[in-house]
Structure formats: structure tokens, C-alpha cells
Design an enzyme around this catalytic site. Structure first.
Site, short mmCIF file in Angstrom:
data_model
loop_
_atom_site.label_atom_id
_atom_site.label_comp_id
_atom_site.label_asym_id
_atom_site.label_seq_id
_atom_site.Cartn_x
_atom_site.Cartn_y
_atom_site.Cartn_z
N LYS A 5 0.83 -1.23 0.00
CA LYS A 5 0.00 0.00 0.00
C LYS A 5 0.85 1.26 0.00
CE LYS A 5 -0.08 -1.46 4.45
NZ LYS A 5 -0.64 -2.59 5.15
N GLU A 11 -4.45 -5.55 -5.85
CA GLU A 11 -5.67 -5.79 -5.06
C GLU A 11 -5.37 -5.96 -3.57
OE1 GLU A 11 -9.14 -6.01 -6.32
OE2 GLU A 11 -9.09 -5.55 -4.20
N VAL A 24 -5.16 -2.91 -0.40
CA VAL A 24 -6.22 -2.31 0.41
C VAL A 24 -7.20 -3.41 0.82
CG1 VAL A 24 -8.11 -0.62 0.51
CG2 VAL A 24 -6.09 -0.14 -0.89
N GLY A 47 -1.44 -10.36 18.78
CA GLY A 47 -0.76 -10.27 17.48
C GLY A 47 -1.52 -9.41 16.47
N LYS A 97 -4.17 3.70 2.44
CA LYS A 97 -5.26 2.98 1.76
C LYS A 97 -6.27 3.96 1.17
CE LYS A 97 -4.51 -1.09 4.57
NZ LYS A 97 -4.81 -1.70 5.89
N GLY A 128 -3.86 -10.38 7.08
CA GLY A 128 -3.59 -11.77 7.41
C GLY A 128 -3.07 -12.53 6.20
N1 LIG Z 1 0.60 -8.82 6.70
C1 LIG Z 1 -0.59 -8.53 6.24
O1 LIG Z 1 -1.61 -8.93 6.80
C2 LIG Z 1 -0.71 -7.68 5.00
C3 LIG Z 1 -2.00 -7.40 4.49
C4 LIG Z 1 -2.13 -6.66 3.31
C5 LIG Z 1 -0.99 -6.19 2.68
N2 LIG Z 1 0.25 -6.45 3.22
C6 LIG Z 1 1.41 -5.93 2.50
O2 LIG Z 1 2.15 -7.03 1.97
C7 LIG Z 1 3.52 -6.71 1.96
C8 LIG Z 1 4.29 -7.80 2.72
O3 LIG Z 1 3.87 -7.80 4.06
P1 LIG Z 1 4.21 -9.00 5.06
O4 LIG Z 1 3.34 -8.80 6.25
O5 LIG Z 1 4.15 -10.30 4.32
O6 LIG Z 1 5.73 -8.65 5.44
P2 LIG Z 1 6.79 -9.56 6.20
O7 LIG Z 1 6.12 -10.68 6.90
O8 LIG Z 1 7.67 -8.63 6.95
O9 LIG Z 1 7.63 -10.19 4.99
C9 LIG Z 1 8.53 -9.46 4.21
C10 LIG Z 1 9.37 -10.43 3.39
O10 LIG Z 1 10.23 -9.69 2.54
C11 LIG Z 1 11.54 -10.21 2.63
N3 LIG Z 1 12.49 -9.13 2.36
C12 LIG Z 1 12.72 -8.01 3.09
N4 LIG Z 1 13.67 -7.24 2.50
C13 LIG Z 1 14.04 -7.90 1.38
C14 LIG Z 1 14.95 -7.62 0.34
N5 LIG Z 1 15.68 -6.52 0.37
N6 LIG Z 1 15.07 -8.52 -0.65
C15 LIG Z 1 14.32 -9.64 -0.68
N7 LIG Z 1 13.42 -9.96 0.27
C16 LIG Z 1 13.30 -9.09 1.28
C17 LIG Z 1 11.68 -10.76 4.03
O11 LIG Z 1 12.71 -11.73 4.03
P3 LIG Z 1 13.07 -12.61 5.34
O12 LIG Z 1 11.86 -13.46 5.58
O13 LIG Z 1 14.24 -13.40 4.93
O14 LIG Z 1 13.32 -11.63 6.45
C18 LIG Z 1 10.27 -11.34 4.23
O15 LIG Z 1 10.21 -12.65 3.75
C19 LIG Z 1 3.63 -5.31 2.57
O16 LIG Z 1 3.63 -4.37 1.54
C20 LIG Z 1 2.37 -5.18 3.37
O17 LIG Z 1 1.94 -3.84 3.51
C21 LIG Z 1 0.41 -7.18 4.35
#
Ligand SMILES: NC(=O)c1ccc[n+]([C@@H]2O[C@H](COP(=O)([O-])OP(=O)(O)OC[C@H]3O[C@@H](n4cnc5c(N)ncnc54)[C@H](OP(=O)(O)O)[C@@H]3O)[C@@H](O)[C@H]2O)c1
Length: 432
Positions: free
Chosen positions: A106, A130, A133, A188, A206, A304
Site C-alpha cells: 500500500k 488488489e 487495500v 498479534g 489505503k 492476514g
Molecule cells: N501482513 C498482512 O496482513 C498484509 C496485508 C495486506 C498487505 N500487506 C502488504 O504485503 C507486503 C508484505 O507484508 P508481510 O506482512 O508479508 O511482510 P513480512 O512478513 O515482513 O515479509 C517481508 C518479506 O520480505 C523479505 N524481504 C525483506 N527485504 C528484502 C529484500 N531486500 N530482498 C528480498 N526480500 C526481502 C523478508 O525476508 P526474510 O523473511 O528473509 O526476512 C520477508 O520474507 C507489505 O507491503 C504489506 O503492507 C500485508
């Protein structure tokens, strides 16, 4: 016969793991529906040896994203790292190398969406987001497709699960803000550093995305007025309930009908019969009013691993179909116009205002006079004694320009009868 489409994923965290899991678990139906086998060729992470919630062959992993971005075999790059640096640079490189892009980021879309979409359009590439948001809630695609014929008059959303959980706990369990936040962290739902959620930044990103699509204009997230939920007191929630309202952190964008729009994120008094008032806990919802469709509301899990993976994989499948048909880049950036955002002082709203006053003769009249002199008319006032000689007063105004209301508040704050201005909030009407 199915085609083979090669996918490279950047990031294997919460959303990346869910995406891999879904692509595997539902591979058959995904192939049936798209006519393509989606093959995960490579996944980039930061730490190759970190334990993962999903089983992934080590040979699939790399700590060098450019192995994906510069691989001529890879058709789609799915960016699930998050943040701007290095995601922005990596996505630009993917587009330069003519990859279709799917992201759930986002912040990246809110800050660089127009640039990236225009870049994708130069090469007729798909650029889908998609998951950025509302997690699993379909909202970007419906706005760009099924609802595209409408002139949108308003978009209002509960788009941050953490703050909605905290406000719901305060309302349902009579917990104060700090206790509700601590519980959200234990479960969490809130991060160790919850500022991004609590202060409304996440909701503002968003809203920047939603409002730019709804009103076909770039909306700079920094231009969105923003207030977090830390100022909401348990007492306000109780008074709201007595008056027939709930307090929600709303992301609101409205057309003023004169070419300008409103875009703001703040805790809001919402009538309890409003469809958004019923959205509780970590759930999200987005409510849209269009000139032909009327009211529509989208509801579901706003974050999630699995819900967000659902949105990401939906995008990947859409891109796969387009690749199979040679029809990528069908829906480019939709920001065709430039609409100004109304400064918050100029918006027109109803207001809730709570204060503590000294109970003296003509006290009520002196406060009412200030409102009258500032051009603010009052819909309702109620008061109750809280201790000897002190009363709590709650005022609800009619619709008025915000600058008139805030001028009244600053005049009231220096009246001799005023002990304390307790709080004030904007009040939404039942009809948009
Ligand atoms: N979490 C949610 O519920 C949610 C919901 C909607 C949208 N989003 C969006 O989805 C995206 C990901 O969120 P997330 O919660 O999945 O984040 P996360 O759990 O922190 O995962 C981030 C991943 O990116 C990897 N990473 C970080 N820096 C990197 C780099 N320089 N090169 C390659 N890989 C790298 C990390 O590697 P390591 O595992 O090795 O540390 C990790 O696997 C974000 O933009 C977030 O806003 C998340």
C-alpha cells in the site's frame, strides 16, 4: 493444453507464505480457471536460512532479487517485501525488464502508484495491487471494472483492523485505550510499534489508493488529513452509545460536486444504523456510493496471510489470463483528472463536543452565545452533574464549516465557566 507461466516472488513473509500455500493447495482449480500452470521459479528473501511457515525447497530461494528481475524466463514478478526501499527500485526494474507486476504494497502504491502504472502502461504491462487495500476484500478490481461506469460520490472505509479491534474492545468490554491496545498486541493484531496503525498512517495510504481510483485523480497521501485513535476516551464511547452512535476510525473521501474532493482519516461518530457501524473486531469494510449503483459495501478480513494471499493470487490469475490472450495492460492508471483536496478547515460536518464546566447561572447561555456568534447552530445539548458544582456538557451541532466550529471551541476554552474541553469529533450522517 495449459500454458506455463513463470512467477518470481519477492518476499516470503506473512503474505508471501500464504501466496505460495494457496498457489500449491489450489493449483488444479487455478489451472482450470486460467488455462495456465503457474510455476514458482524463484523466491527472493533477506535471510535464506530463516525458518519458514511454508515448506520451500532451498533451491527456490535467493537473497538476490535481481536473479528474479533479470531472468528472461520470468513472466510475472510478485512484490511482497513491503515499504519503499528497496521495493520501489525492484518494481521499477521489473517493469523495465517487461515483467507483469503484482504487489500488495500500500505504501508503494500510495506514494509511487501513478509513476509505476504509467511506466507499466508504456509497455502495455499489467500492474495489479488488489492486496494493498482491505487484505482479502476485493475492492480495487471492482472499482476499476464492475463499478467503473459510476460517478462515485463517496467512499468510506474501515480499513485498519488494529484500530477497529481496539475501538471495538473499548466499546464492548469497557476497556480504556491502553488496555485495549495491550490486548491487541498480545493477540498479534497490533505490532510492537503500533504507530503506523494507531496514528492513521496505514488508513491514509489505503485512502490515497481508494480515493484516487474513485475520483480518477492522483491523491497524495501527505495531503490527506489524518487523526489517530489515541484521543478517543472511554467516556466518549459511552456518550456516543447513549446518543445512538458508535465511534469508528473512518477513511472518508467525498466529492464536493464542484471538482474538489475531501480525503480524511479520523475517529468519527457514526449513527449506529449505518452499515459501517456493525463492522467490529479486526474486520474491514469499504462502503461506496455511486450515482447509478447507489450504496455498495465490501466486507471481509482486511489483513492476514490467507486473506491477503487470496487477493494476490486473484491478481496473478488475472494477469495469467491476460498473458494467455495477449491482452495485458488493458486497464492502465485511471487518474485522468486533477482534483484539489479541500483543506480540513473548509469541510462541512456535524460535530460532537464534550466539556466540563462550572455550574453557574447563565453558564449555558454564555456557551450557547459563543456558538451563535461563530455561526454554529446547535442540534442537541445535554448535561449531567459530575461532582458538586461541576457538570459535563455534550453538544451536537448542526452541519457547519469546520473553521467556525473550531473557532467556537477556542473561544469556549477561555470562558470563565470552562474547566476543560474534554474532546470533540466529527459526526457522519446516515445518508452520504
Ligand atoms: N501482513 C498482512 O496482513 C498484509 C496485508 C495486506 C498487505 N500487506 C502488504 O504485503 C507486503 C508484505 O507484508 P508481510 O506482512 O508479508 O511482510 P513480512 O512478513 O515482513 O515479509 C517481508 C518479506 O520480505 C523479505 N524481504 C525483506 N527485504 C528484502 C529484500 N531486500 N530482498 C528480498 N526480500 C526481502 C523478508 O525476508 P526474510 O523473511 O528473509 O526476512 C520477508 O520474507 C507489505 O507491503 C504489506 O503492507 C500485508
Amino acid at each position: 493444453v495449459s500454458s506455463e507461466i513463470k512467477l518470481g516472488i519477492l518476499g516470503l513473509g506473512v503474505v508471501g507464505s500464504g501466496t505460495v500455500e494457496l498457489l500449491r493447495q489450489n493449483a488444479d482449480i487455478i489451472e482450470q480457471k486460467t488455462g495456465a500452470k503457474i510455476i514458482i521459479k524463484k523466491i527472493a528473501v533477506r535471510h535464506i536460512d530463516k525458518p519458514r511457515s511454508v515448506n520451500v525447497d532451498r533451491s527456490l530461494l535467493t537473497d538476490n532479487s535481481y536473479e528474479i528481475l533479470d531472468d528472461p524466463e520470468i513472466d510475472i514478478v510478485c512484490e511482497l517485501i513491503g515499504g519503499i526501499d528497496p521495493a520501489h527500485e525492484l518494481v521499477l526494474r521489473a517493469l523495465e525488464n517487461k515483467k507483469q507486476v503484482v504487489t500488495a504494497n500500500k505504501e508503494l502504491i500510495a506514494k509511487h502508484g501513478t509513476e509505476l502504472m504509467n511506466k507499466a502502461n508504456e509497455s502495455k504491462l499489467d500492474f495489479q495491487f488488489e492486496g494493498s487495500v482491505g487484505g482479502g476484500i476485493p475492492i480495487i478490481q471492482p472499482m476499476k471494472n464492475a463499478l467503473a461506469g459510476n460517478q462515485v460520490q463517496a467512499v468510506m472505509g474501515i480499513v485498519n483492523g488494529t484500530t477497529n479491534y481496539i475501538l471495538s474492545q473499548m466499546a464492548d468490554e469497557n476497556k480504556d485505550f491502553n488496555a485495549a491496545l495491550a490486548e491487541a498486541q498480545e493477540l498479534g493484531y497490533a505490532e510492537a510499534n503500533p504507530t503506523n496503525d494507531i496514528d492513521g498512517h496505514d488508513a491514509a495510504y489505503k485512502l490515497a489508493i481508494l480515493s484516487s481510483i474513485a475520483f480518477t485523480t492522483p491523491v497524495d497521501e501527505a495531503a490527506i488529513y489524518r487523526e489517530g485513535i489515541a484521543k478517543v476516551q472511554l467516556r466518549d464511547i459511552q456518550v456516543a452509545r447513549d446518543l445512538g452512535y458508535v465511534i469508528k476510525l473512518l477513511a472518508i473521501a467525498k466529492s464536493n460536486g464542484n471538482g474538489s474532493i475531501q480525503a480524511r482519516v479520523h475517529p468519527t461518530f457514526l449513527p449506529k444504523h449505518h452499515p459501517l457501524a456493525a463492522i467490529s473486531g479486526v474486520y474491514n469494510a469499504v462502503y461506496i456510493h455511486g450515482d447509478f449503483v447507489g450504496d455498495v459495501m465490501f466486507y471481509g478480513q482486511g489483513a492476514g496471510s490467507k486473506p491477503t494471499a487470496s487477493a494476490v493470487v486473484g491478481d496473478i490469475m488475472d494477469v495469467a489470463r491476460n498473458l494467455n490472450n495477449g491482452s495485458t495492460g488493458r486497464v492502465p492508471c485511471t487518474c485522468h483528472e486533477l482534483h484539489a483536496i479541500t483543506p480540513i478547515e473548509k469541510i462541512v460536518s456535524k460535530y460532537y463536543f464534550r466539556m466540563i464546566a462550572t455550574d453557574r447561572p447563565k453558564m449555558l447561555a454564555s456557551i450557547a452565545n459563543v456558538f451563535g456568534n461563530c455561526g454554529v447552530s446547535i442540534e442537541a445539548v445535554q448535561h449531567r452533574p459530575i461532582s458538586r458544582g461541576r457538570i459535563e456538557m455534550v453538544w451536537i451541532t448542526h452541519k457547519t464549516e469546520e473553521s467556525k466550529f473550531t473557532r467556537s471551541v477556542s473561544h469556549i476554552s477561555i470562558l470563565s465557566v470552562t474547566e476543560k474541553i474534554a474532546n470533540w469529533f466529527r459526526v457522519e450522517e446516515e445518508d452520504i
